[in-house]
Enzyme design. Structure first.
Site, mmCIF file in Angstrom:
data_model
loop_
_atom_site.group_PDB
_atom_site.id
_atom_site.type_symbol
_atom_site.label_atom_id
_atom_site.label_comp_id
_atom_site.label_asym_id
_atom_site.label_seq_id
_atom_site.Cartn_x
_atom_site.Cartn_y
_atom_site.Cartn_z
ATOM 1 N N CYS A 62 -44.417 69.269 41.026
ATOM 2 C CA CYS A 62 -43.490 69.527 42.411
ATOM 3 C C CYS A 62 -43.509 68.350 43.325
ATOM 4 C CB CYS A 62 -43.405 71.274 42.422
ATOM 5 S SG CYS A 62 -42.809 72.081 41.732
HETATM 6 N N1 LIG Z 1 -44.884 74.693 36.772
HETATM 7 C C1 LIG Z 1 -44.160 74.974 37.858
HETATM 8 O O1 LIG Z 1 -45.268 75.460 38.774
HETATM 9 C C2 LIG Z 1 -42.691 74.738 39.291
HETATM 10 C C3 LIG Z 1 -42.902 75.915 40.288
HETATM 11 C C4 LIG Z 1 -41.453 75.158 41.326
HETATM 12 C C5 LIG Z 1 -40.285 74.329 40.187
HETATM 13 N N2 LIG Z 1 -40.623 73.960 39.037
HETATM 14 C C6 LIG Z 1 -40.130 73.495 38.240
HETATM 15 O O2 LIG Z 1 -38.617 74.697 37.506
HETATM 16 C C7 LIG Z 1 -38.262 73.439 36.176
HETATM 17 C C8 LIG Z 1 -39.019 73.998 35.184
HETATM 18 O O3 LIG Z 1 -40.279 73.619 35.867
HETATM 19 P P1 LIG Z 1 -41.835 73.942 34.147
HETATM 20 O O4 LIG Z 1 -42.956 73.951 34.663
HETATM 21 O O5 LIG Z 1 -41.204 75.112 33.837
HETATM 22 O O6 LIG Z 1 -40.884 72.614 33.134
HETATM 23 P P2 LIG Z 1 -41.345 73.123 31.756
HETATM 24 O O7 LIG Z 1 -42.077 71.165 30.875
HETATM 25 O O8 LIG Z 1 -43.582 73.685 31.268
HETATM 26 O O9 LIG Z 1 -41.133 74.073 30.976
HETATM 27 C C9 LIG Z 1 -39.666 73.167 30.704
HETATM 28 C C10 LIG Z 1 -39.241 73.464 29.190
HETATM 29 O O10 LIG Z 1 -37.720 73.574 28.830
HETATM 30 C C11 LIG Z 1 -37.753 73.241 27.722
HETATM 31 N N3 LIG Z 1 -36.861 72.766 27.093
HETATM 32 C C12 LIG Z 1 -36.301 70.985 28.052
HETATM 33 N N4 LIG Z 1 -34.711 70.459 27.662
HETATM 34 C C13 LIG Z 1 -34.394 72.216 26.687
HETATM 35 C C14 LIG Z 1 -33.208 72.733 26.752
HETATM 36 N N5 LIG Z 1 -31.365 71.141 26.424
HETATM 37 N N6 LIG Z 1 -32.973 73.356 26.008
HETATM 38 C C15 LIG Z 1 -33.763 74.423 26.285
HETATM 39 N N7 LIG Z 1 -34.924 73.971 26.552
HETATM 40 C C16 LIG Z 1 -35.140 73.300 27.058
HETATM 41 C C17 LIG Z 1 -39.009 72.634 27.078
HETATM 42 O O11 LIG Z 1 -39.076 72.442 25.594
HETATM 43 C C18 LIG Z 1 -39.798 73.334 27.931
HETATM 44 O O12 LIG Z 1 -40.404 74.715 27.055
HETATM 45 C C19 LIG Z 1 -38.084 71.871 36.878
HETATM 46 O O13 LIG Z 1 -37.614 71.908 37.755
HETATM 47 C C20 LIG Z 1 -40.020 71.834 37.646
HETATM 48 O O14 LIG Z 1 -39.522 71.017 38.970
HETATM 49 C C21 LIG Z 1 -41.843 74.675 38.557
#
Ligand SMILES: NC(=O)c1ccc[n+]([C@@H]2O[C@H](COP(=O)([O-])OP(=O)(O)OC[C@H]3O[C@@H](n4cnc5c(N)ncnc54)[C@H](O)[C@@H]3O)[C@@H](O)[C@H]2O)c1
Length: 452
Positions: free
Chosen positions: A290
């Site tokens: 983030c």
């Molecule tokens: N990790 C955190 O602490 C956090 C906190 C706040 C916000 N976010 C936001 O949340 C969102 C997700 O982050 P995350 O950390 O969970 O990411 P991540 O990479 O851990 O997980 C994303 C998942 O989406 C899947 N994916 C990708 N393309 C896809 C598609 N077309 N269809 C289905 N699945 C698909 C991937 O395989 C993966 O399993 C981001 O925008 C991030 O900025 C994350």
């Protein structure tokens, strides 16, 4: 009541009732750090949840009742499965969902520009299976305008010709859309997930109400806002606030080092002020999915409005320079001992971007290791959360975890992540030189510790 108004009550009211009675089917797209815990929360509240992910390995692991996130034990996946949770890569099941929540990545491209390809491909996977009355919520962090300008136009290219409900009165040829940012703080056990209020901004009041109802079933409080763009901007404000304040203390740390003042003691003293001050801490640089990324989503979007976001750029510049500062400080400390970084045996403690978590995305440790290797140091790492570090989008280390023993074999041990598992007294006792970027050795008085 006009027939159209009656239909409105029927689609939104029906979905709200299904949410209240836990009979709504919840679909979560993207089962990563955000999506999987969210799926489990809904499942705990007795909803039937289907997770969608293009990563077949994740889908298979979940089908076996296993987990790929350290802090989520397999038993939680199995308990959810008993509640009906299942994971799939088959997007045709989207049509069976009442609520679809999108949690896919939003990284930066190599040129520090928003990479929205995951949202685009997800929207394209949903569109063929949309049906009237569904609620689609975007959770991925992104710039204001993404929901309306990018997501909805793709969703509206669906075979049934369904439109996103924009007015107060929705027809039965419409679906609902909202944005609701994720606010998880990995590794923070002081705030229960349920107690983190959930901001929701729908495209129309019915969408906001439905999204509030969905999230109120797993969070104690929903905070409705007037539009998706307000919700998108809220998330960015929160992260930019952190990014800028961390840059401020990083810069003041550099000054304090020159002035011989302990910045950590200063921050602790300032924290005694009961109003108007919130502590932020310096470190070896920014990490995580983030803080190093999200602000640049806004600065990119701002250019469209002939606007230059100077605070964001300056904070980015300072934070990005911190790994270089760490390496310089190590070189100086070795120099004092008539040694060079070139050829030095170095042990990096902590490779995760933050203490006590198993996430190394954008971790400054990766940059520090690469910089040290460039200088000719022989680098090993220890991190209880990573047995091996292979290749990522921006690094290619191929290194195995080194046991924490024979510490006097290293010319320098650098603390980059202050995991709670480490015994810092012992490390300080056995090491020849410790460079501490996190104040992990606070309270330990020893000549071999350099705080930087
Ligand atoms: N990790 C955190 O602490 C956090 C906190 C706040 C916000 N976010 C936001 O949340 C969102 C997700 O982050 P995350 O950390 O969970 O990411 P991540 O990479 O851990 O997980 C994303 C998942 O989406 C899947 N994916 C990708 N393309 C896809 C598609 N077309 N269809 C289905 N699945 C698909 C991937 O395989 C993966 O399993 C981001 O925008 C991030 O900025 C994350």
């Amino acid at each position: 009541m006009t027939p159209t108004a009656q239909t409105t009550l029927t689609t939104a009211g029906l979905l709200e009732r299904r949410i209240e009675t836990r009979t709504a089917n919840i679909g979560i797209i993207g089962l990563g750090y955000v999506g999987l815990p969210l799926a489990l929360l809904f499942s705990e509240q007795k909803f039937r949840v289907t997770g969608f992910d293009i990563d077949q390995k994740k889908v298979e692991t979940l089908a076996r009742g296993g987990s790929y996130i350290v802090r989520i034990p397999g038993t939680e996946i199995q308990a959810a499965a008993a509640q009906g949770f299942n994971a799939t890569a088959q997007f045709e099941h989207i049509s069976e969902m009442d609520v679809v929540i999108i949690c896919v990545p939003t990284p930066l491209s190599d040129h520090h520009e928003p990479d929205l390809s995951f949202i685009v491909s997800t929207a394209k996977s949903i569109a063929p299976h949309l049906r009237p009355g569904q609620l689609i919520v975007l959770e991925s962090t992104t710039y204001p305008g993404t929901t309306e300008e990018l997501l909805i136009p793709i969703l509206e290219e669906n075979p049934l010709g369904l439109k996103a409900a924009r007015n107060g009165v929705a027809s039965d040829q419409e679906f609902y859309v909202a944005f609701s940012p994720e606010r998880e703080d990995p590794g923070n056990d002081t705030v229960a997930r349920r107690d983190i209020p959930k901001v929701v901004g729908g495209l129309n009041p019915a969408a906001t109400q439905l999204a509030s109802a969905v999230y109120s079933s797993i969070f104690n409080r929903a905070v409705p806002v007037s539009t998706p763009a307000v919700a998108e901007m809220t998330k960015l404000l929160e992260n930019i606030y952190r990014c800028v304040n961390i840059a401020l203390v990083n810069e003041l740390k550099l000054l304090c080092l020159r002035m011989g003042i302990d910045i950590w003691e200063v921050i602790e003293a300032a924290s005694s002020k009961p109003f108007g001050f919130h502590p932020f801490y310096p470190g070896p640089g920014l990490g995580g999915h983030c803080i190093p990324i999200d602000p640049f989503y806004l600065s990119w979007k701002a250019k469209e409005h002939d606007f230059h976001t100077r605070f964001i750029e300056l904070a980015g510049e300072i934070n990005l320079s911190m790994p270089y500062h760490v390496v310089s400080a190590m070189a100086a400390a070795l120099n004092q001992r008539k040694k060079t970084l070139n050829g030095a045996q170095v042990l990096v403690l902590g490779i995760a971007y933050k203490k006590d978590i198993d996430d190394l995305r954008e971790s400054p440790s990766l940059t520090v290791i690469e910089l040290l290797q460039k200088e000719g140091a022989e680098v090993k790492y220890n991190d209880p959360y990573f047995a091996y570090v292979g290749r990522g989008r921006k690094y290619d280390l191929q290194m195995h975890n080194t046991p924490l023993e024979n510490l006097d074999q290293y010319d320098c041990i650098v603390i980059l992540t202050d995991h709670s598992d480490y015994d810092y007294e012992q490390i300080a006792r056995e090491a020849r030189l410790v460079v501490d970027t996190r104040n992990a050795t606070r309270g330990i008085r020893a000549d071999n510790i350099v705080r930087c």
